[in-house]
Design a protein around this motif. Structure first.
Motif, PDB file in Angstrom:
ATOM      1  N   HIS A 169       0.781  -1.175  -0.032  1.00 41.66           N
ATOM      2  CA  HIS A 169       0.180  -0.057   0.058  1.00 41.66           C
ATOM      3  C   HIS A 169       0.731   1.252  -0.011  1.00 41.66           C
ATOM      4  N   LYS A 170       0.654   2.074  -1.186  1.00 39.11           N
ATOM      5  CA  LYS A 170       1.513   3.251  -0.965  1.00 39.11           C
ATOM      6  C   LYS A 170       0.683   4.387  -1.054  1.00 39.11           C
ATOM      7  N   VAL A 171       1.273   5.509  -0.337  1.00 32.37           N
ATOM      8  CA  VAL A 171       0.488   6.930  -0.166  1.00 32.37           C
ATOM      9  C   VAL A 171       1.535   7.734  -0.565  1.00 32.37           C
ATOM     10  N   TYR A 172       1.093   8.765  -1.522  1.00 34.04           N
ATOM     11  CA  TYR A 172       1.874   9.932  -2.014  1.00 34.04           C
ATOM     12  C   TYR A 172       1.298  10.998  -1.457  1.00 34.04           C
ATOM     13  N   GLU A 173       1.956  12.358  -1.741  1.00 32.08           N
ATOM     14  CA  GLU A 173       1.198  13.630  -1.397  1.00 32.08           C
ATOM     15  C   GLU A 173       1.695  14.518  -2.455  1.00 32.08           C
ATOM     16  N   ALA A 174       1.034  15.515  -2.803  1.00 29.31           N
ATOM     17  CA  ALA A 174       1.172  16.398  -3.963  1.00 29.31           C
ATOM     18  C   ALA A 174       0.815  17.714  -3.638  1.00 29.31           C
ATOM     19  N   LEU A 175       1.560  18.770  -4.229  1.00 29.04           N
ATOM     20  CA  LEU A 175       1.034  20.181  -4.160  1.00 29.04           C
ATOM     21  C   LEU A 175       0.328  20.440  -5.827  1.00 29.04           C
ATOM     22  N   ALA A 176      -0.682  20.887  -6.036  1.00 27.24           N
ATOM     23  CA  ALA A 176      -1.179  21.102  -7.387  1.00 27.24           C
ATOM     24  C   ALA A 176      -2.168  22.207  -7.324  1.00 27.24           C
ATOM     25  N   PRO A 177      -2.680  22.739  -8.410  1.00 28.04           N
ATOM     26  CA  PRO A 177      -3.737  23.866  -8.236  1.00 28.04           C
ATOM     27  C   PRO A 177      -5.192  23.283  -7.943  1.00 28.04           C
ATOM     28  N   TRP A 178      -5.968  24.334  -7.329  1.00 28.85           N
ATOM     29  CA  TRP A 178      -7.372  24.044  -7.182  1.00 28.85           C
ATOM     30  C   TRP A 178      -8.358  24.719  -7.910  1.00 28.85           C
ATOM     31  N   PRO A 179      -9.319  24.384  -8.293  1.00 28.50           N
ATOM     32  CA  PRO A 179     -10.067  22.877  -8.038  1.00 28.50           C
ATOM     33  C   PRO A 179      -9.809  22.080  -9.384  1.00 28.50           C
ATOM     34  N   PRO A 180      -9.948  20.713  -8.971  1.00 29.32           N
ATOM     35  CA  PRO A 180      -9.789  19.730 -10.077  1.00 29.32           C
ATOM     36  C   PRO A 180     -11.225  19.802 -10.783  1.00 29.32           C
ATOM     37  N   ARG A 181     -11.141  19.027 -11.801  1.00 32.23           N
ATOM     38  CA  ARG A 181     -12.348  18.770 -12.952  1.00 32.23           C
ATOM     39  C   ARG A 181     -13.581  18.100 -12.163  1.00 32.23           C
ATOM     40  N   GLN A 182     -13.433  17.077 -11.492  1.00 28.51           N
ATOM     41  CA  GLN A 182     -14.388  16.513 -10.732  1.00 28.51           C
ATOM     42  C   GLN A 182     -14.226  16.411  -9.202  1.00 28.51           C
ATOM     43  N   PRO A 183     -15.214  16.049  -8.356  1.00 24.35           N
ATOM     44  CA  PRO A 183     -15.327  16.285  -7.040  1.00 24.35           C
ATOM     45  C   PRO A 183     -14.381  14.951  -6.464  1.00 24.35           C
ATOM     46  N   LEU A 184     -13.754  15.359  -5.354  1.00 28.30           N
ATOM     47  CA  LEU A 184     -12.860  14.537  -4.563  1.00 28.30           C
ATOM     48  C   LEU A 184     -13.737  13.985  -3.162  1.00 28.30           C
ATOM     49  N   PRO A 185     -13.245  13.035  -2.964  1.00 25.85           N
ATOM     50  CA  PRO A 185     -12.099  11.986  -3.572  1.00 25.85           C
ATOM     51  C   PRO A 185     -12.691  11.250  -4.851  1.00 25.85           C
ATOM     52  N   ALA A 186     -11.745  11.138  -5.710  1.00 24.75           N
ATOM     53  CA  ALA A 186     -11.972  10.484  -7.026  1.00 24.75           C
ATOM     54  C   ALA A 186     -11.027   9.312  -7.507  1.00 24.75           C
ATOM     55  N   GLU A 187     -11.717   8.347  -8.023  1.00 24.00           N
ATOM     56  CA  GLU A 187     -10.832   7.217  -8.447  1.00 24.00           C
ATOM     57  C   GLU A 187     -10.656   7.629 -10.036  1.00 24.00           C
ATOM     58  N   VAL A 188      -9.320   7.479 -10.460  1.00 23.88           N
ATOM     59  CA  VAL A 188      -9.100   7.737 -11.878  1.00 23.88           C
ATOM     60  C   VAL A 188      -8.523   6.473 -12.350  1.00 23.88           C
ATOM     61  N   SER A 189      -9.172   6.065 -13.539  1.00 22.15           N
ATOM     62  CA  SER A 189      -8.888   4.757 -14.205  1.00 22.15           C
ATOM     63  C   SER A 189      -8.462   5.164 -15.809  1.00 22.15           C
ATOM     64  N   THR A 190      -7.216   5.045 -16.299  1.00 19.79           N
ATOM     65  CA  THR A 190      -7.226   5.123 -17.776  1.00 19.79           C
ATOM     66  C   THR A 190      -5.975   4.478 -18.189  1.00 19.79           C
ATOM     67  N   ARG A 191      -6.136   4.187 -19.493  1.00 21.05           N
ATOM     68  CA  ARG A 191      -4.962   3.388 -20.424  1.00 21.05           C
ATOM     69  C   ARG A 191      -3.685   4.172 -20.503  1.00 21.05           C
ATOM     70  N   LEU A 192      -2.584   3.856 -19.817  1.00 21.70           N
ATOM     71  CA  LEU A 192      -1.316   4.538 -20.249  1.00 21.70           C
ATOM     72  C   LEU A 192      -0.290   3.738 -21.152  1.00 21.70           C
ATOM     73  N   GLU A 193       0.035   4.315 -22.084  1.00 22.15           N
ATOM     74  CA  GLU A 193       1.158   3.849 -22.846  1.00 22.15           C
ATOM     75  C   GLU A 193       2.307   4.812 -23.165  1.00 22.15           C
ATOM     76  N   GLU A 194       3.406   4.123 -23.325  1.00 20.61           N
ATOM     77  CA  GLU A 194       4.572   5.011 -23.918  1.00 20.61           C
ATOM     78  C   GLU A 194       4.218   5.727 -25.110  1.00 20.61           C
ATOM     79  N   SER A 195       4.727   7.133 -25.366  1.00 20.95           N
ATOM     80  CA  SER A 195       4.506   7.663 -26.578  1.00 20.95           C
ATOM     81  C   SER A 195       5.864   7.499 -27.347  1.00 20.95           C
ATOM     82  N   PRO A 196       5.481   7.548 -28.723  1.00 21.86           N
ATOM     83  CA  PRO A 196       6.572   7.213 -29.623  1.00 21.86           C
ATOM     84  C   PRO A 196       7.235   8.487 -29.990  1.00 21.86           C
ATOM     85  N   GLY A 197       8.567   8.037 -30.614  1.00 22.63           N
ATOM     86  CA  GLY A 197       9.097   9.592 -31.048  1.00 22.63           C
ATOM     87  C   GLY A 197       9.709  10.330 -30.267  1.00 22.63           C
TER      88      GLY A 197
END
Length: 324
Positions: free
Chosen positions: A170-198
């Protein structure tokens, strides 16, 4: 070609463990001819051979004009020109016969690669502790600070690395970033990530398809406007208020948290890859140490695969914006 297992290795030098290169292809008339063809980026093979810095598998110094035998394996030590020293120190959080937990500073790469050798966590630790069998249990980006674990003994590596492979940590990170996000928090984010070419290979892409990266993003607190001068111009233009976030990655894709924060419309402050990839400074120019990536690996916990005990390691570092 599969490298043979060896029972002996030369000692490390100034924290750098020896590397091996196996002879294939050819034919090569001499050891020097092979090394110059196989590793052409190294310009001083004649000098290294003259100093006795290239060895046979058994440890005998090689001569430049010695016949090169197909299938032979040679030892050498990686070297780079002097690197600007990263002016931050590693803190040891825990050490036992199997595990080493450290608090990594920003700007320090984990393992030797490319332009980084002496100024890496691994080489600094080997030099400090004299343990040449240390290997990182997991990864942290060079720009990320926080808890990083090392495995001490080769015979227990698979057991500890399986903890991460099987997603039992179990890993926990912290971050500083702008406010507000595009969706309410807490949020579960699920996407497909792939390395970009070139040319944009440093950036991961979010693509259509089955998600392979999952993160949870929570608000710790809103912090108000950033201090004057603490952000570079592009960040300041899109940031009227900042917030402190808690991030929990359920998977371990490259740059996962950085991409997911960007997908919420709040890229992590100090990020030089997302949303835009900034070029690296010249090798002889240090980065801007006043503006680190505001991402911290706060803690990691898991059940020890050898003892069955609960392991939990927590960073003592704090994220802060510094306009000095």
């Amino acid at each position: 070609m599969t490298r043979p297992r060896v029972a002996w290795a030369p000692p490390m030098r100034d924290g750098v463990s020896p590397s091996r290169v196996a002879v294939s292809g050819g034919p090569w008339p001499t050891v020097l001819a092979f090394l110059q063809a196989r590793l052409p980026a190294v310009a001083d093979w004649p000098e290294r051979l003259a100093r006795g810095d290239v060895l046979t598998l058994e440890g005998r110094p090689l001569q430049a004009d010695e016949a090169c035998r197909h299938g032979a394996v040679y030892w050498y030590w990686r070297q780079l020109p002097p690197e600007p020293r990263v002016p931050f120190e590693i803190e040891v959080l825990h050490q036992d016969e199997h595990l080493l937990a450290i608090d990594k500073p920003h700007f320090l790469a984990v393992s030797p690669s490319g332009r980084y050798l002496q100024e890496t966590v691994t080489v600094r630790l080997k030099r400090l502790l004299g343990i040449d069998t240390l290997v990182p249990m997991h990864r942290l980006d060079r720009e990320t600070a926080g808890v990083l674990l090392y495995i001490v003994k080769p015979e227990v590596r698979n057991a500890y690395q399986a903890v991460l492979r099987d997603r039992r940590a179990h890993k926990v990170y912290e971050a500083l970033a702008p406010w507000p996000p595009r969706q309410p928090l807490p949020a579960e984010v699920s996407t497909r990530l792939e390395e970009s070419p070139g040319d944009a290979f440093m950036q991961m892409l979010e693509l259509p398809g089955e998600p392979n990266a999952h993160s949870r993003v929570e608000l710790i607190q809103r912090l108000g406007p950033p201090p004057p001068g603490a952000l570079h111009d592009e960040e300041a233009a899109r940031t009227t208020e900042i917030a402190h976030y808690r991030l929990q990655p359920h998977t371990g894709r490259r740059h996962q948290l950085r991409v997911h924060m960007q997908s919420l419309g709040v890229p992590i402050l100090g990020d030089r890859i997302y949303p835009r990839h900034w070029p690296e400074p010249p090798p002889d120019a240090p980065p801007d140490y006043r503006r680190p990536l505001q991402l911290l690996a706060r803690e990691i916990s898991f059940t020890d695969p050898l003892s069955g005990q609960t392991r939990r390691f927590v960073s003592r570092r704090q994220l802060r914006l510094d306009a000095s």
